[in-house]
Design an enzyme around this catalytic site. Sequence first.
Site, PDB file in Angstrom:
ATOM      1  N   GLU A 121     127.215 -11.498  87.287  1.00 30.36           N
ATOM      2  CA  GLU A 121     127.359 -12.737  86.494  1.00 30.36           C
ATOM      3  C   GLU A 121     127.342 -14.022  87.331  1.00 30.36           C
ATOM      4  OE1 GLU A 121     130.882 -12.054  84.081  1.00 30.36           O
ATOM      5  OE2 GLU A 121     130.157 -10.101  83.471  1.00 30.36           O
TER       6      GLU A 121
ATOM      7  N   GLU B 139     126.321  -2.160  80.003  1.00 27.95           N
ATOM      8  CA  GLU B 139     127.635  -2.310  79.350  1.00 27.95           C
ATOM      9  C   GLU B 139     127.463  -2.412  77.831  1.00 27.95           C
ATOM     10  OE1 GLU B 139     129.920  -5.427  81.190  1.00 27.95           O
ATOM     11  OE2 GLU B 139     129.262  -4.878  83.196  1.00 27.95           O
TER      12      GLU B 139
HETATM   13  O1  G3I Z   1     146.038  -2.933  85.049  1.00 26.44           O
HETATM   14  C1  G3I Z   1     146.760  -4.093  84.617  1.00 26.44           C
HETATM   15  C2  G3I Z   1     148.170  -3.696  84.181  1.00 26.44           C
HETATM   16  O2  G3I Z   1     148.876  -3.200  85.321  1.00 26.44           O
HETATM   17  C3  G3I Z   1     148.869  -4.919  83.601  1.00 26.44           C
HETATM   18  O3  G3I Z   1     150.132  -4.525  83.090  1.00 26.44           O
HETATM   19  C4  G3I Z   1     148.038  -5.511  82.475  1.00 26.44           C
HETATM   20  C5  G3I Z   1     148.707  -6.768  81.963  1.00 26.44           C
HETATM   21  O4  G3I Z   1     147.754  -7.574  81.364  1.00 26.44           O
HETATM   22  O5  G3I Z   1     146.720  -5.861  82.970  1.00 26.44           O
HETATM   23  C6  G3I Z   1     146.033  -4.713  83.431  1.00 26.44           C
HETATM   24  O6  G3I Z   1     144.771  -5.112  83.914  1.00 26.44           O
HETATM   25  C7  G3I Z   1     143.834  -5.393  82.859  1.00 26.44           C
HETATM   26  C8  G3I Z   1     142.602  -4.511  83.096  1.00 26.44           C
HETATM   27  O7  G3I Z   1     141.547  -4.820  82.169  1.00 26.44           O
HETATM   28  C9  G3I Z   1     142.930  -3.029  82.950  1.00 26.44           C
HETATM   29  O8  G3I Z   1     143.341  -2.763  81.646  1.00 26.44           O
HETATM   30  C10 G3I Z   1     143.427  -6.859  82.990  1.00 26.44           C
HETATM   31  O9  G3I Z   1     144.538  -7.654  82.624  1.00 26.44           O
HETATM   32  C11 G3I Z   1     142.266  -7.137  82.041  1.00 26.44           C
HETATM   33  O10 G3I Z   1     141.775  -8.454  82.273  1.00 26.44           O
HETATM   34  C12 G3I Z   1     141.124  -6.185  82.351  1.00 26.44           C
HETATM   35  O11 G3I Z   1     140.079  -6.445  81.420  1.00 26.44           O
HETATM   36  C13 G3I Z   1     138.797  -5.944  81.839  1.00 26.44           C
HETATM   37  C14 G3I Z   1     137.847  -7.128  82.053  1.00 26.44           C
HETATM   38  O12 G3I Z   1     136.539  -6.645  82.373  1.00 26.44           O
HETATM   39  C15 G3I Z   1     138.301  -8.009  83.188  1.00 26.44           C
HETATM   40  O13 G3I Z   1     138.270  -7.253  84.389  1.00 26.44           O
HETATM   41  C16 G3I Z   1     138.256  -5.049  80.736  1.00 26.44           C
HETATM   42  O14 G3I Z   1     139.059  -3.878  80.633  1.00 26.44           O
HETATM   43  C17 G3I Z   1     136.822  -4.642  81.051  1.00 26.44           C
HETATM   44  O15 G3I Z   1     136.244  -3.938  79.952  1.00 26.44           O
HETATM   45  C18 G3I Z   1     135.979  -5.894  81.302  1.00 26.44           C
HETATM   46  O16 G3I Z   1     134.697  -5.460  81.670  1.00 26.44           O
HETATM   47  C19 G3I Z   1     133.800  -6.539  82.042  1.00 26.44           C
HETATM   48  C20 G3I Z   1     132.910  -6.041  83.149  1.00 26.44           C
HETATM   49  O17 G3I Z   1     133.708  -5.628  84.234  1.00 26.44           O
HETATM   50  C21 G3I Z   1     131.907  -7.110  83.551  1.00 26.44           C
HETATM   51  N1  G3I Z   1     131.101  -7.552  82.407  1.00 26.44           N
HETATM   52  C22 G3I Z   1     131.926  -8.028  81.284  1.00 26.44           C
HETATM   53  C23 G3I Z   1     132.892  -6.933  80.840  1.00 26.44           C
HETATM   54  C24 G3I Z   1     133.724  -7.414  79.680  1.00 26.44           C
HETATM   55  O18 G3I Z   1     134.482  -8.514  80.044  1.00 26.44           O
END
Ligand code: G3I
Length: 376
Positions: free
Chosen positions: A162, A267
């Site tokens: 991105e 994705e």
């Molecule tokens: O693991 C922590 C946990 O310890 C904590 O208690 C919790 C509190 O919010 O957060 C957890 O981490 C979260 C993680 O997902 C695992 O569940 C993050 O906050 C959350 O932001 C994260 O979201 C992910 C997002 O990317 C940001 O990394 C989504 O699951 C994931 O599906 C999404 O995937 C992205 C691709 O990597 C890139 N392209 C876009 C796509 C959608 O945004």
Amino acid sequence: MKLSKIYQLFFLAGGLGFFLSACSSALEPTTLKDGYAGKFLIGAAINTNISSGRDTASIRVLQEEFNSVSPENCMKSEVLQPEKGVFFFDDADQYVKFGEENKMAIIGHCLIWHSQAPHWFFTDENGKDVSREELIQRMKDHITTVVSRYKGKIKGWDVVNEAILDDGSWRESKFYQIIGEDFIKLAFEFARAADPDCELYYNDYSMANEGKRNGVVKMIQKIQEAGVKVDGIGMQGHCTLNFPDLNEFEKSLLAFSELGCQVNITELDLTVLPGYDPSVGADVAASQEYQQTLNPYAEGLPEEVANQLSARYTDLFKLFLKHHDKIDRVTLWGITDDASWRNDWPIKGRTDYALLFDRNHQPKPVVKELIKLVNN
Ligand code: G3I
């Protein structure tokens, strides 16, 4: 010839016909990975509930239907190197081991991304932006450490994620601001040096937008002219029932293929919920206030909408099949609806139906249709 002889022949022919049709239907593939064998890999993003072995129901579906895995979160830089020089590999090691044990094509996601990058990456001891040289060194150390660790195990890495905006301009990320355009070329060079045999990809969302398509083509051509090999381009495929226009998606697919890159649909998911803003794409930073009207299917999906979802997925896979010679992999961004990020993005606490397997881990009716597509 006596009548009884004729009946016997008809009976024999009928029985033979039934037997052959029974055989052929018994031979027809009944899973996505078998249906699309020889066309492209069928992948799924997996979370640590799956790679740890805890989510046995999803693991069963994954083993039956998929032949590639992507790490939804466990290989992002904020997870792997939360502090400078302090690495956390437990979850990523478990993910790679899970992929090997299940004989999956293992994808690495993602080495350099403006989002989910730890704050220290860009900051010096005084809390100011680090120098260009220091950020290049930090990028090199991260990429070299991570890619070397999994050398020979990862089919391909999303090296940069991105970096281009919908109008084709550069995202003003800290990587871009401090290093300049070269950060992408450098990232690919560092990854190639760490594992010369794994595939290296550029990955982005809203890739059907003409502006982004042209910006990505221009950026890839520039690093190719600098001698960098880009093995693949990932089109993230976060869709709605109406977005993107599949003609535009096809133009982008062709444009990326013409660069000499394989195309990965990286994705794929398909929200049925209202309130999507195409200008936001899949920007994880986007968020909106919860409103009941934006969560209309909390009690279940009306048949009419389920049919629209099936039709949209069918149209998408028809396009992928049409260009299967250019597509190496189609990865769903999750396995079952309950685990999809779309239930909480851009609005938390909604009930979406974005994937191919439902909350009971059962295939939606469209799965059978998608498999039939290949035979037809
Ligand atoms: O693991 C922590 C946990 O310890 C904590 O208690 C919790 C509190 O919010 O957060 C957890 O981490 C979260 C993680 O997902 C695992 O569940 C993050 O906050 C959350 O932001 C994260 O979201 C992910 C997002 O990317 C940001 O990394 C989504 O699951 C994931 O599906 C999404 O995937 C992205 C691709 O990597 C890139 N392209 C876009 C796509 C959608 O945004």
